[in-house]
Design a protein around this motif. Structure first.
Motif, PDB file in Angstrom:
ATOM      1  N   ILE A 137       0.885  -1.309   0.066  1.00 17.46           N
ATOM      2  CA  ILE A 137      -0.100   0.224   0.109  1.00 17.46           C
ATOM      3  C   ILE A 137       0.910   1.086  -0.013  1.00 17.46           C
ATOM      4  CG2 ILE A 137      -1.873   1.316   1.256  1.00 17.46           C
ATOM      5  CD1 ILE A 137      -2.743  -1.292   2.451  1.00 17.46           C
ATOM      6  N   ARG A 138       0.586   2.189  -0.925  1.00 20.64           N
ATOM      7  CA  ARG A 138       1.231   3.335  -0.955  1.00 20.64           C
ATOM      8  C   ARG A 138       0.515   4.581  -0.849  1.00 20.64           C
ATOM      9  NH1 ARG A 138       4.334   2.165  -6.453  1.00 20.64           N
ATOM     10  NH2 ARG A 138       2.134   1.268  -7.055  1.00 20.64           N
ATOM     11  N   GLY A 139       1.186   5.670  -0.441  1.00 22.02           N
ATOM     12  CA  GLY A 139       0.173   6.739  -0.107  1.00 22.02           C
ATOM     13  C   GLY A 139       0.700   8.196  -0.104  1.00 22.02           C
ATOM     14  N   PHE A 140       0.164   9.195  -0.275  1.00 24.18           N
ATOM     15  CA  PHE A 140       0.434  10.556  -0.190  1.00 24.18           C
ATOM     16  C   PHE A 140      -0.296  11.056   0.858  1.00 24.18           C
ATOM     17  CE2 PHE A 140       2.046  11.113  -4.937  1.00 24.18           C
ATOM     18  CZ  PHE A 140       3.319  10.787  -4.435  1.00 24.18           C
ATOM     19  N   ASP A 141       0.060  11.711   1.921  1.00 23.16           N
ATOM     20  CA  ASP A 141      -0.890  12.245   3.057  1.00 23.16           C
ATOM     21  C   ASP A 141      -0.460  13.640   3.346  1.00 23.16           C
ATOM     22  OD1 ASP A 141      -1.457  12.818   5.784  1.00 23.16           O
ATOM     23  OD2 ASP A 141      -1.733  10.681   6.028  1.00 23.16           O
ATOM     24  N   THR A 168       4.441   5.534   3.218  1.00 22.03           N
ATOM     25  CA  THR A 168       3.754   6.627   3.002  1.00 22.03           C
ATOM     26  C   THR A 168       4.590   7.975   3.076  1.00 22.03           C
ATOM     27  OG1 THR A 168       1.770   5.668   4.450  1.00 22.03           O
ATOM     28  CG2 THR A 168       1.907   8.232   4.375  1.00 22.03           C
ATOM     29  N   VAL A 169       4.427   8.880   2.047  1.00 17.77           N
ATOM     30  CA  VAL A 169       5.150  10.028   2.044  1.00 17.77           C
ATOM     31  C   VAL A 169       4.138  11.357   2.931  1.00 17.77           C
ATOM     32  CG1 VAL A 169       6.352  11.783   0.567  1.00 17.77           C
ATOM     33  CG2 VAL A 169       6.313   9.411  -0.263  1.00 17.77           C
ATOM     34  N   PHE A 170       4.761  11.818   3.818  1.00 15.96           N
ATOM     35  CA  PHE A 170       3.815  12.853   4.377  1.00 15.96           C
ATOM     36  C   PHE A 170       4.329  14.158   3.991  1.00 15.96           C
ATOM     37  CE2 PHE A 170       3.701   9.079   7.301  1.00 15.96           C
ATOM     38  CZ  PHE A 170       2.412   8.890   7.615  1.00 15.96           C
ATOM     39  N   GLY A 188       2.699   4.311  13.863  1.00 16.34           N
ATOM     40  CA  GLY A 188       2.712   3.280  12.573  1.00 16.34           C
ATOM     41  C   GLY A 188       4.134   3.113  12.307  1.00 16.34           C
ATOM     42  N   VAL A 189       5.093   3.632  12.349  1.00 15.24           N
ATOM     43  CA  VAL A 189       6.480   3.566  12.087  1.00 15.24           C
ATOM     44  C   VAL A 189       7.124   2.448  12.939  1.00 15.24           C
ATOM     45  CG1 VAL A 189       8.821   4.211  11.986  1.00 15.24           C
ATOM     46  CG2 VAL A 189       6.977   5.726  10.842  1.00 15.24           C
ATOM     47  N   GLU A 190       6.616   2.496  14.201  1.00 16.94           N
ATOM     48  CA  GLU A 190       7.202   1.338  15.201  1.00 16.94           C
ATOM     49  C   GLU A 190       6.614   0.056  14.600  1.00 16.94           C
ATOM     50  OE1 GLU A 190       6.118   2.939  18.929  1.00 16.94           O
ATOM     51  OE2 GLU A 190       7.641   4.386  18.883  1.00 16.94           O
ATOM     52  N   ASP A 191       5.490   0.069  14.149  1.00 20.08           N
ATOM     53  CA  ASP A 191       4.505  -1.157  13.712  1.00 20.08           C
ATOM     54  C   ASP A 191       5.040  -1.596  12.258  1.00 20.08           C
ATOM     55  OD1 ASP A 191       2.963  -1.161  15.773  1.00 20.08           O
ATOM     56  OD2 ASP A 191       1.155  -0.157  14.854  1.00 20.08           O
ATOM     57  N   GLY A 192       5.998  -0.923  11.678  1.00 18.07           N
ATOM     58  CA  GLY A 192       6.539  -1.466  10.517  1.00 18.07           C
ATOM     59  C   GLY A 192       6.356  -0.462   9.155  1.00 18.07           C
ATOM     60  N   GLU A 193       5.318   0.471   9.247  1.00 16.50           N
ATOM     61  CA  GLU A 193       5.222   1.491   8.125  1.00 16.50           C
ATOM     62  C   GLU A 193       6.416   2.030   7.931  1.00 16.50           C
ATOM     63  OE1 GLU A 193       2.372   5.197   6.909  1.00 16.50           O
ATOM     64  OE2 GLU A 193       1.753   4.024   8.820  1.00 16.50           O
ATOM     65  N   GLU A 194       6.688   2.371   6.713  1.00 14.70           N
ATOM     66  CA  GLU A 194       7.940   3.148   6.054  1.00 14.70           C
ATOM     67  C   GLU A 194       7.339   4.484   5.577  1.00 14.70           C
ATOM     68  OE1 GLU A 194      10.321   1.009   3.185  1.00 14.70           O
ATOM     69  OE2 GLU A 194       8.932  -0.750   3.499  1.00 14.70           O
ATOM     70  N   ALA A 195       8.055   5.690   6.303  1.00 13.78           N
ATOM     71  CA  ALA A 195       7.389   7.100   6.341  1.00 13.78           C
ATOM     72  C   ALA A 195       8.388   7.890   5.660  1.00 13.78           C
ATOM     73  CB  ALA A 195       6.886   7.214   7.621  1.00 13.78           C
ATOM     74  N   ARG A 196       8.103   8.811   5.088  1.00 15.14           N
ATOM     75  CA  ARG A 196       9.206   9.669   4.547  1.00 15.14           C
ATOM     76  C   ARG A 196       8.421  11.132   4.377  1.00 15.14           C
ATOM     77  NH1 ARG A 196      13.204   7.184  -0.050  1.00 15.14           N
ATOM     78  NH2 ARG A 196      14.032   5.274   1.473  1.00 15.14           N
ATOM     79  N   VAL A 197       9.150  12.080   4.279  1.00 17.15           N
ATOM     80  CA  VAL A 197       8.588  13.686   4.461  1.00 17.15           C
ATOM     81  C   VAL A 197       9.026  14.360   3.266  1.00 17.15           C
ATOM     82  CG1 VAL A 197       7.960  15.657   5.625  1.00 17.15           C
ATOM     83  CG2 VAL A 197       8.567  13.518   6.740  1.00 17.15           C
ATOM     84  N   ARG A 198       8.115  15.170   2.570  1.00 20.26           N
ATOM     85  CA  ARG A 198       8.324  15.952   1.316  1.00 20.26           C
ATOM     86  C   ARG A 198       7.966  17.475   2.059  1.00 20.26           C
ATOM     87  NH1 ARG A 198      11.111  17.172  -2.100  1.00 20.26           N
ATOM     88  NH2 ARG A 198       9.810  17.284  -3.890  1.00 20.26           N
ATOM     89  N   GLU A 246       8.727  10.834  -5.963  1.00 21.49           N
ATOM     90  CA  GLU A 246       8.576  11.386  -4.888  1.00 21.49           C
ATOM     91  C   GLU A 246       9.097  10.759  -3.529  1.00 21.49           C
ATOM     92  OE1 GLU A 246       7.268  14.656  -4.090  1.00 21.49           O
ATOM     93  OE2 GLU A 246       6.910  14.923  -6.169  1.00 21.49           O
ATOM     94  N   TRP A 247       8.878   9.431  -3.590  1.00 21.41           N
ATOM     95  CA  TRP A 247       9.604   8.498  -2.478  1.00 21.41           C
ATOM     96  C   TRP A 247      10.949   8.889  -2.337  1.00 21.41           C
ATOM     97  CZ3 TRP A 247       8.147   6.041   1.602  1.00 21.41           C
ATOM     98  CH2 TRP A 247       8.759   5.182   2.108  1.00 21.41           C
ATOM     99  N   GLU A 248      11.534   8.832  -3.653  1.00 20.16           N
ATOM    100  CA  GLU A 248      12.949   8.785  -3.631  1.00 20.16           C
ATOM    101  C   GLU A 248      13.722  10.280  -3.289  1.00 20.16           C
ATOM    102  OE1 GLU A 248      15.588   6.552  -4.472  1.00 20.16           O
ATOM    103  OE2 GLU A 248      13.767   5.087  -4.374  1.00 20.16           O
TER     104      GLU A 248
END
Length: 325
Positions: A137-141, A168-170, A188-198, A246-248
């Motif tokens: 699952i991928r997302g822009f938040d 998820t990119v926040f 969410g990150v502690e549960d295993g979600e991968e998160a980045r910020v733009r 955007e993830w990169e």
């Protein structure tokens, strides 16, 4: 009321007997049969069925008399069963629609894009998107939000546990949304979600595998009660490429998760570095971490002194040299 019982799957004699028992507790089968205009055999059969469904019970002293279970419990259970059946039917409908669109997308391109209207329809499709995902699952938040952004968190956590990768990119404003960083995103990150910020995202979006994307329709700073659903097509492939680009370019959010132990920076300094690297302003950092403006300034100055930097750029370079970022 009897029509409502029928909708919930309760036959007319059973609903009739239950309604009579609610207003006349401690009734016997004979009394209920007379009140409802039923034969004694019909009434006893109805009472047996009501007892099996947990809607009626025999009185504790006189076993020939009956009591109704409280309506909020008895009817609530019926409603819960029917809702579960409707959710299952809705999931099957979405599965068949996915198969239908997959089969027809080469002959009818109009099926590649769908428009949803109404918060309930959008929420149901988001639920389907998460539940039907098989590997990622991928997302822009980014704000604004039509509904509470934490609503889907339990389903996403279940998917993480099943092995589905979530990225998820926040937007920096999502990170700065009061309470979200500490209470939701880092959890969410502690549960295993991968998160980045733009600093800025082009849109809000959620994608399941390479099968579907949902994009809320927005006008300026407002989000309408409508959304696009993108099915397999060249457009979905373009959204796939947009997300990966955007993830990169985004900054990993894990840089704010330090515990302040060992030779690295203090935990507060590590959080500051991550948020600074993500492009947040002093005001946004204060909102994100729940600090006052004075506390934020004081800790920023302490971080700059520790790094021997006079500008944010120098602080970032010094942090990278030390391996803090």
């Amino acid at each position: 009321m009897l029509d409502a019982f029928t909708v919930l799957g309760l036959g007319r004699p059973d609903g009739q007997v239950y309604a009579a028992l609610v207003v006349a507790p401690q009734s016997t089968a004979e009394e209920l049969a007379e009140h409802c205009g039923l034969t004694l055999e019909q009434c006893r059969a109805a009472l047996d069925r009501l007892a099996e469904q947990g809607m009626a019970t025999r009185a504790p002293v006189d076993r020939e008399r009956y009591l109704s279970v409280a309506p909020d419990v008895a009817i609530g259970t019926l409603i819960g069963h029917r809702e579960a059946e409707l959710r299952s039917a809705r999931a099957e409908m979405h599965r068949l629609m996915d198969a239908f669109r997959e089969a027809s997308r080469y002959t009818d391109p109009a099926h590649s894009v769908e428009v949803l209207t109404g918060g309930e329809a959008i929420a149901q499709r988001l639920e389907h998107l998460i539940e039907s995902s098989q590997y990622q699952i991928r997302g822009f938040d980014c704000p604004p939000y039509v509904q509470d952004p934490t609503v889907e968190q339990p389903r996403q956590r279940a998917k993480l546990k099943s092995g589905v990768r979530i990225r998820t990119v926040f937007d920096k404003e999502a990170i700065a949304w009061p309470g979200r960083l500490e209470q939701e995103i880092l959890t969410g990150v502690e549960d295993g979600e991968e998160a980045r910020v733009r600093p800025v995202l082009p849109m809000k979006m959620m994608m399941a595998d390479d099968k579907m994307a949902i994009i809320p329709i927005s006008v300026g700073d407002s989000v309408l009660d409508a959304a696009y659903v993108i099915h397999p097509s060249a457009l979905l492939q373009a959204l796939d490429a947009l997300f990966e680009a955007e993830w990169e370019r985004a900054v990993p959010l894990q840089t704010v998760l330090g515990d302040g132990e060992g030779p690295g920076p203090e935990a507060d300094h590590l959080k500051l570095l991550g948020l600074l690297a993500a492009g947040l302003t002093d005001e946004s950092i204060a909102r994100s971490l729940g600090w006052s403006a004075r506390t934020t300034q004081r800790r920023l100055q302490g971080l700059m002194r520790e790094l021997g930097a006079t500008t944010r750029f120098q602080a970032g370079m010094a942090a990278r040299e030390r391996g803090w970022l």
